[in-house]
Design a protein around this motif. Structure first.
Motif, short mmCIF file in Angstrom:
data_model
loop_
_atom_site.label_atom_id
_atom_site.label_comp_id
_atom_site.label_asym_id
_atom_site.label_seq_id
_atom_site.Cartn_x
_atom_site.Cartn_y
_atom_site.Cartn_z
N GLU A 155 0.90 -1.18 0.08
CA GLU A 155 -0.04 -0.12 -0.07
C GLU A 155 0.65 1.24 0.05
O GLU A 155 0.39 2.27 -0.50
N ASP B 37 -0.53 -4.90 3.19
CA ASP B 37 -0.79 -3.52 3.74
C ASP B 37 0.04 -3.68 5.11
O ASP B 37 -0.42 -4.52 5.90
N ASP C 23 -2.64 -1.56 8.86
CA ASP C 23 -4.02 -1.29 8.39
C ASP C 23 -4.56 -0.66 9.55
O ASP C 23 -4.47 -1.05 10.76
N GLY C 24 -5.39 0.27 9.31
CA GLY C 24 -6.13 0.94 10.50
C GLY C 24 -5.38 2.06 11.06
O GLY C 24 -5.57 2.40 12.22
N ARG D 187 -8.77 -1.99 -0.76
CA ARG D 187 -7.84 -2.64 -1.90
C ARG D 187 -8.09 -3.91 -2.25
O ARG D 187 -7.98 -4.69 -1.24
N GLU E 66 -5.99 -5.96 0.64
CA GLU E 66 -6.72 -5.97 1.87
C GLU E 66 -7.87 -7.21 1.36
O GLU E 66 -8.29 -7.93 2.33
MN MN Z 1 -5.74 -0.98 5.20
#
Ligand code: MN
Ligand code: AHG
Ligand code: MN
Length: 337
Positions: A91, A114, A117-118, A275, A279
């Motif tokens: 990402e 990724d 994430d978050g 994505r 993801e």
């Molecule tokens: Mn993410």
């Protein structure tokens, strides 16, 4: 009490894997080492000057947080030195990263990930994660990895997993023979088998969606949400709404408890927000292996979508089989409006 560590488990299950034995073992084990290093930073994030924004934007115009950059660097380093991986799509990188050294060029696998994430939750001590998908390369061994290596359908994944940095840290992964979860025991620094053969409940009572976007949702999604909120005792409705804003954490809870996670198309994100490569695909592989379902809401299986670009976004309906199927029915009744 006997404890099975992640490494022991991976080696024990090597024979499940259709390709050369030690390769995937080394790859997963390198990923787990990077995860422990990232976990250490996540845990002390409030203590050192690593919180906050790094001041540069990633390809999608989102401001990168320092931990995003840190996690990206750690996973890239770990994968490069695994000797099994010839390139990474992340990402945080506009283009693929094709490893140049001879050893890495001989690697047979590529990883889409990724790394963090978050990330909007980092500053507030809320669970975040890492997501990864592993594919066999299609370009010739000994050469640089190519984009085509990454633009394969999710159904071609040989392994996928996530790490959740939560109240405890866990790694959950599949190699296509079920899903297993490992909890990091910080006292011995090992991921230990804690969730053997995870199965997604066929139905549940949790729905997860960013309801702040409600007015921009397609009618079918709005109608499904109305259904979730209606009282109907035989079907355990109203359901409970739970949304963290970290896909990993929302997915993990629903995987264990039963539920549905939806990120539909909206006005702002006309093809969805999440994505496909790093993801949706890994999570779709995991949920299917656990007996659940993942689609774009329009009856197309996520794992069957042929990617056109590295950072492609798709709508995501994922979770307990019956709930996803039911939500698809609501969407189908209303078309794409
Ligand atoms: Mn993410
Ligand atoms: P990332 O931090 O890697 O950019 O991912 C954020 C994603 C995902 O984790 C989460 O499900 C979703 O964005 C939340 O989006 P909204 O804030 O639009 O609900
Ligand atoms: Mn991220």
């Amino acid at each position: 009490m006997s404890v099975i560590t992640l490494n022991e488990f991976i080696i024990e299950r090597q024979s499940d894997f259709p390709y050369a034995k030690g390769e995937l073992t080394r790859l997963l084990s390198h990923i787990s080492i990077a995860a422990k290093i990232v976990n250490r930073e996540v845990n002390k994030a409030g203590l050192v000057d690593i919180l906050g924004e790094s001041g540069v934007s990633n390809i999608q115009g989102e401001v990168q947080k320092k931990l995003d950059v840190y996690a990206n660097d750690q996973f890239l380093m770990a994968l490069k030195s695994s000797a099994e991986c010839c390139g990474v799509a992340s990402e945080e990188n506009e283009d693929i990263v094709a490893f140049e050294g001879e050893i890495a060029r001989n690697g047979k696998y590529v990883v889409a990930m990724d790394p963090l994430d978050g990330s909007s939750n980092i500053d507030t001590n809320v669970s975040i994660g890492t997501i990864f998908a592993i594919y066999r390369r299609i370009s010739p061994v000994g050469h640089l990895a190519t984009r085509a290596d990454f633009l394969q359908e999710g159904a071609k994944q040989v392994a996928a997993g996530y790490i959740i940095y939560g109240s405890s840290t866990m790694m959950v992964y599949t190699t296509g023979r079920g899903v297993n979860g490992f909890t990091l025991d910080p006292s011995i620094g090992e991921f230990c088998l804690s969730h053997k053969n995870i199965e997604s409940p066929t139905s549940g009572t949790i729905y997860s969606i960013n309801e702040g976007n409600y007015i921009k949702f397609p009618t079918g999604v709005k109608n499904y949400l109305k259904y979730c909120q209606e009282k109907d005792e035989p079907t355990n409705r109203p359901y409970t709404s739970r949304y963290i804003g970290s896909l990993v954490a929302d997915f993990h809870r629903n995987l264990l408890k039963g539920g549905i996670f939806i990120y539909p198309i909206t006005e702002q994100n006309p093809t969805g927000k999440l994505r496909l490569l790093y993801e949706c695909n890994p999570m779709a592989f995991i949920i299917e292996q656990a007996g659940g379902k993942a689609s774009d809401g329009y009856e197309t299986r996520i794992l069957d979508i042929h990617p056109d670009s590295l950072h492609q976004r798709v709508p995501l309906f994922i979770g307990s089989w019956n709930m996803v199927e039911n939500a698809e029915r609501f969407v189908a009744e209303n078309g794409n409006t």
